[in-house]
Each structure stands twice: as structure tokens, then as C-alpha cells.
Design a protein around this motif. Structure first.
Motif, PDB file in Angstrom:
ATOM      1  N   THR A   1       0.114   3.045  -3.181  1.00 46.50           N
ATOM      2  CA  THR A   1      -1.095   2.664  -3.917  1.00 46.50           C
ATOM      3  C   THR A   1      -2.166   3.723  -3.701  1.00 46.50           C
ATOM      4  O   THR A   1      -2.580   3.975  -2.567  1.00 46.50           O
ATOM      5  CB  THR A   1      -1.607   1.285  -3.467  1.00 46.50           C
ATOM      6  OG1 THR A   1      -0.610   0.298  -3.765  1.00 46.50           O
ATOM      7  CG2 THR A   1      -2.895   0.920  -4.170  1.00 46.50           C
TER       8      THR A   1
ATOM      9  N   ILE B   1      -3.784  -5.981  -1.521  1.00 47.36           N
ATOM     10  CA  ILE B   1      -3.015  -4.824  -1.086  1.00 47.36           C
ATOM     11  C   ILE B   1      -2.717  -4.970   0.404  1.00 47.36           C
ATOM     12  O   ILE B   1      -3.636  -5.111   1.224  1.00 47.36           O
ATOM     13  CB  ILE B   1      -3.776  -3.514  -1.353  1.00 47.36           C
ATOM     14  CG1 ILE B   1      -4.167  -3.425  -2.834  1.00 47.36           C
ATOM     15  CG2 ILE B   1      -2.927  -2.316  -0.943  1.00 47.36           C
ATOM     16  CD1 ILE B   1      -3.016  -3.480  -3.809  1.00 47.36           C
TER      17      ILE B   1
ATOM     18  N   GLU C   1       3.766   3.238 -11.599  1.00 52.51           N
ATOM     19  CA  GLU C   1       2.702   2.430 -11.002  1.00 52.51           C
ATOM     20  C   GLU C   1       1.518   2.285 -11.958  1.00 52.51           C
ATOM     21  O   GLU C   1       0.969   1.193 -12.140  1.00 52.51           O
ATOM     22  CB  GLU C   1       2.216   3.060  -9.692  1.00 52.51           C
ATOM     23  CG  GLU C   1       3.258   3.147  -8.598  1.00 52.51           C
ATOM     24  CD  GLU C   1       3.974   4.483  -8.556  1.00 52.51           C
ATOM     25  OE1 GLU C   1       4.433   4.883  -7.480  1.00 52.51           O
ATOM     26  OE2 GLU C   1       4.083   5.122  -9.631  1.00 52.51           O
TER      27      GLU C   1
ATOM     28  N   ASP D   1       0.808  -1.223   0.000  1.00 52.00           N
ATOM     29  CA  ASP D   1       0.000   0.000   0.000  1.00 52.00           C
ATOM     30  C   ASP D   1       0.840   1.270   0.000  1.00 52.00           C
ATOM     31  O   ASP D   1       0.309   2.371  -0.003  1.00 52.00           O
ATOM     32  CB  ASP D   1      -0.944   0.006   1.213  1.00 52.00           C
ATOM     33  CG  ASP D   1      -0.194   0.108   2.554  1.00 52.00           C
ATOM     34  OD1 ASP D   1       1.058   0.194   2.567  1.00 52.00           O
ATOM     35  OD2 ASP D   1      -0.874   0.085   3.607  1.00 52.00           O
TER      36      ASP D   1
ATOM     37  N   TRP E   1      -3.297   2.434 -10.109  1.00 51.17           N
ATOM     38  CA  TRP E   1      -2.151   3.046  -9.407  1.00 51.17           C
ATOM     39  C   TRP E   1      -1.769   2.135  -8.240  1.00 51.17           C
ATOM     40  O   TRP E   1      -2.033   2.422  -7.091  1.00 51.17           O
ATOM     41  CB  TRP E   1      -2.505   4.447  -8.919  1.00 51.17           C
ATOM     42  CG  TRP E   1      -1.330   5.327  -8.617  1.00 51.17           C
ATOM     43  CD1 TRP E   1      -0.243   5.018  -7.857  1.00 51.17           C
ATOM     44  CD2 TRP E   1      -1.133   6.681  -9.051  1.00 51.17           C
ATOM     45  NE1 TRP E   1       0.626   6.090  -7.785  1.00 51.17           N
ATOM     46  CE2 TRP E   1       0.092   7.122  -8.519  1.00 51.17           C
ATOM     47  CE3 TRP E   1      -1.873   7.562  -9.831  1.00 51.17           C
ATOM     48  CZ2 TRP E   1       0.601   8.408  -8.742  1.00 51.17           C
ATOM     49  CZ3 TRP E   1      -1.380   8.844 -10.056  1.00 51.17           C
ATOM     50  CH2 TRP E   1      -0.154   9.256  -9.516  1.00 51.17           C
ATOM     51  N   ILE E   2      -1.130   1.022  -8.544  1.00 51.78           N
ATOM     52  CA  ILE E   2      -0.712   0.034  -7.543  1.00 51.78           C
ATOM     53  C   ILE E   2       0.779   0.188  -7.285  1.00 51.78           C
ATOM     54  O   ILE E   2       1.571   0.203  -8.233  1.00 51.78           O
ATOM     55  CB  ILE E   2      -1.025  -1.396  -8.015  1.00 51.78           C
ATOM     56  CG1 ILE E   2      -2.518  -1.547  -8.306  1.00 51.78           C
ATOM     57  CG2 ILE E   2      -0.574  -2.427  -6.981  1.00 51.78           C
ATOM     58  CD1 ILE E   2      -2.880  -2.849  -9.004  1.00 51.78           C
ATOM     59  N   CYS E   3       1.170   0.297  -6.047  1.00 49.98           N
ATOM     60  CA  CYS E   3       2.576   0.488  -5.688  1.00 49.98           C
ATOM     61  C   CYS E   3       3.436  -0.610  -6.320  1.00 49.98           C
ATOM     62  O   CYS E   3       3.091  -1.794  -6.290  1.00 49.98           O
ATOM     63  CB  CYS E   3       2.747   0.480  -4.172  1.00 49.98           C
ATOM     64  SG  CYS E   3       4.455   0.766  -3.638  1.00 49.98           S
TER      65      CYS E   3
ATOM     66  N   SER F   1       0.390  -1.198 -13.962  1.00 50.64           N
ATOM     67  CA  SER F   1      -0.947  -1.687 -13.600  1.00 50.64           C
ATOM     68  C   SER F   1      -1.880  -1.713 -14.804  1.00 50.64           C
ATOM     69  O   SER F   1      -2.612  -2.689 -15.018  1.00 50.64           O
ATOM     70  CB  SER F   1      -1.548  -0.816 -12.496  1.00 50.64           C
ATOM     71  OG  SER F   1      -0.731  -0.794 -11.357  1.00 50.64           O
TER      72      SER F   1
END
Length: 307
Positions: free
Chosen positions: A138, A240, A200, A135, A150-152, A204
Motif C-alpha cells: 500500500t 490498513i 492495486e 500494508d 494504491w491499496i495492496c 482501488s
């Protein structure tokens, strides 16, 4: 049955700082003694013999460089893609943990997290099993800026085939680095930057909508179709997790470094899946994370003093 360390390949990617590297690799060897360790970095890296002796594979690739505008924050997206993709090609185990050269593993919690079984809707399933992500950066599509995809990208963990597919994307096009040099769209919410997608978002989006079935023009494009699509595919393909659930810390950053007003947290993930339980270890971890975030915010800390 819980996954064993012998089933894991660690791909440690990025530039090498020998002081950091010793701590990072030692932490993995301590907590995952039977795992395969692969360091994927660049030609000409100064890697001492002690570090080399602790690894199963040392992979040095040609540096693809970074084409971020000199006045912008370097995003190093192609460095991440190339080093990770090349590292994955050398793995031999059933599961992969992709991590960075500044992330320390404090315990083996990630084995437990990889072993957990979650239900999923097959209509929205791309991966064979869930992919674990952090997270730390994220962004939420439900609050704050409300941005999808927008995922770390600090840590990804999952089945080898899933992580391989995640990084089968093409390199970030050079023209994307300066896409908005002459002006931003009205919906581009952070006009300090001129690139089209953050790393990110690019990773993704390329994974979750590889066929480009929906419109997503830039990282802040939060059109309703993209938000709905992303929500369904996020909660059915990614888990997450916070740093305690993953069992990690950063030698470079105070984590998490994003504002919780904008973050998509493990609590948000569980609520979205209608699986939230107030009295649980996950909720306790989230409470501690929230308290730490308040401290970091009040102290205005981001980077650790030894960086």
C-alpha cells in the motif's frame, strides 16, 4: 462480540502450487475450523486429491490470460479479478476473506480485526462496514511518491456484499496494458512500466470512485483533487493492517516488500484518523514490523529462497 470462524468464507485465488497449497489450506483449517473454503483457480490446474478433500469448493475457470508487454513485469490483474469474482459467487457466509494461494494464516487475529468498531464519516462511506487490507504494498499519499488509490491487493476482508462490490468491476481493458508504449506522461514516475494502472490502483480507483467524479489518469497521477478525495474515502472505508495484525505470512515474499518510505502503514492510518495511541498493541506490532523491515532492507531480501 467477536466474529466466529463459521461466519467466514475464504476465497483462495490464484495459480496452484501443491506444496504451497497444502500449507495454505491447512493453516486456514487449523485457525478457522468452521469456515467455508473456496479455491478459485484455472482450468487444467494440477490439484491433488488431498487438497481437494480439504476444500468445500474447487472452482476452475477459463484463464483470462495476461497481456502485459513481454518486457514488462506481469501484473496478472484480470486473473485476480476473474478468479476472485467467480469465487465470491460461490460463497455462502456473511463475511469474506479474499486471499492468495501463497498466504499462510498463522493465527485467527483477523477475526478480532473484523470485529473492531471504528467511527466513520457517512459522507465518505461507500462500504457497509470497513474492509480490511494489508500494508504490504500500500503506497502512501502523504509521503514518498504521494500517490492515491494504491491499496495492496493481497488480502481483502469484510462483509460479503462489500467484497462482492469491490470485485464487481469490469476486467482491466487490454489497451491499458500498453497505454504508454510510445511515451509516458511527465507525472508517470516509474518509466520502467508502460501500463496505465497497477492492479492495486485499478481495483482501488474503480471501487472508491466508480462514477469517475475526479481525474486520475494513471497510477502516479497525484493531482491535489485526487489526493484529497482518496484520503477521505480511504480512511472511512478501509483499515490498513500489518502482517501481525492480520496474522499472516507469505510463502513467496518477505513482508512487507515495499519501502516504509513509500508505504501507508497502520500507524499512518491511525494518525490520519486522529486515533493514534503510543501505548497500544497496534503500536507495538508496528515497532516490530519496522525492525523487521530494517533487517529485510539491509539483507536486500525480497523473495524467499524456496520460491
Amino acid at each position: 462480540m467477536e466474529i466466529q470462524s463459521k461466519e467466514i468464507s475464504f476465497v483462495i485465488q490464484g495459480a496452484v502450487n501443491n506444496t504451497y497449497a497444502i500449507k495454505v489450506i491447512s493453516s486456514i483449517r487449523k485457525n478457522f475450523p468452521e469456515s467455508e473454503l473456496i479455491l478459485s483457480t484455472w482450468n487444467g490446474s494440477n490439484i491433488n486429491e488431498e487438497i481437494r478433500s480439504m476444500l468445500d469448493v474447487v472452482l476452475e475457470s477459463e484463464d483470462p490470460g495476461d497481456y502485459t508487454n513481454k518486457e514488462d513485469t506481469p501484473i496478472n490483474v484480470n486473473r485476480q479479478i476473474v478468479s476472485t469474482r467467480n469465487g465470491i459467487s460461490k460463497t455462502t457466509r456473511e463475511y469474506i476473506v479474499k486471499t492468495r494461494t501463497d498466504i499462510v494464516f498463522e493465527n485467527s487475529n483477523i477475526l478480532y480485526e473484523l470485529s473492531r468498531n471504528y467511527s466513520r464519516n457517512k459522507l465518505f462511506s461507500i462500504s457497509n462496514e470497513f474492509i480490511l487490507a494489508s500494508d504490504f504494498s500500500t503506497r502512501s499519499h502523504l509521503k514518498g511518491l504521494k500517490v492515491p488509490f494504491w491499496i495492496c491487493d493481497f488480502i481483502y476482508a469484510g462483509k460479503r456484499d462489500d467484497i462482492k462490490k469491490l470485485f464487481s468491476l469490469k476486467n482491466y481493458p487490454i489497451d491499458f496494458f500498453s497505454e504508454y508504449e510510445k511515451g509516458h506522461p511527465k507525472t508517470y514516475q516509474d518509466k520502467r512500466h508502460i501500463y496505465k494502472y497497477t492492479p492495486e490502483s485499478y481495483i482501488s480507483y474503480e471501487y472508491l470512485d466508480s462514477k469517475k467524479t475526479i481525474k486520475f489518469e494513471h497510477s502516479y497521477d497525484n493531482n491535489l483533487e485526487a489526493l484529497r478525495y482518496y484520503h477521505n474515502y480511504l480512511i472511512n472505508n478501509f483499515v490498513i493492517l500489518n502482517k501481525r495484525q492480520l496474522g499472516v505470512s507469505s510463502l513467496k515474499y518477505y513482508l512487507p516488500f515495499s519501502s516504509r518510505n513509500y508505504m501507508f502503514t497502520n500507524t499512518d492510518w491511525r494518525i490520519s484518523r486522529k486515533e493514534f495511541k503510543f501505548f497500544s498493541k497496534d503500536t507495538f506490532y508496528e515497532l516490530i514490523e519496522f525492525i523487521e523491515w530494517i533487517y529485510i532492507k539491509l539483507a536486500k531480501k525480497r523473495f524467499k529462497s524456496n520460491d
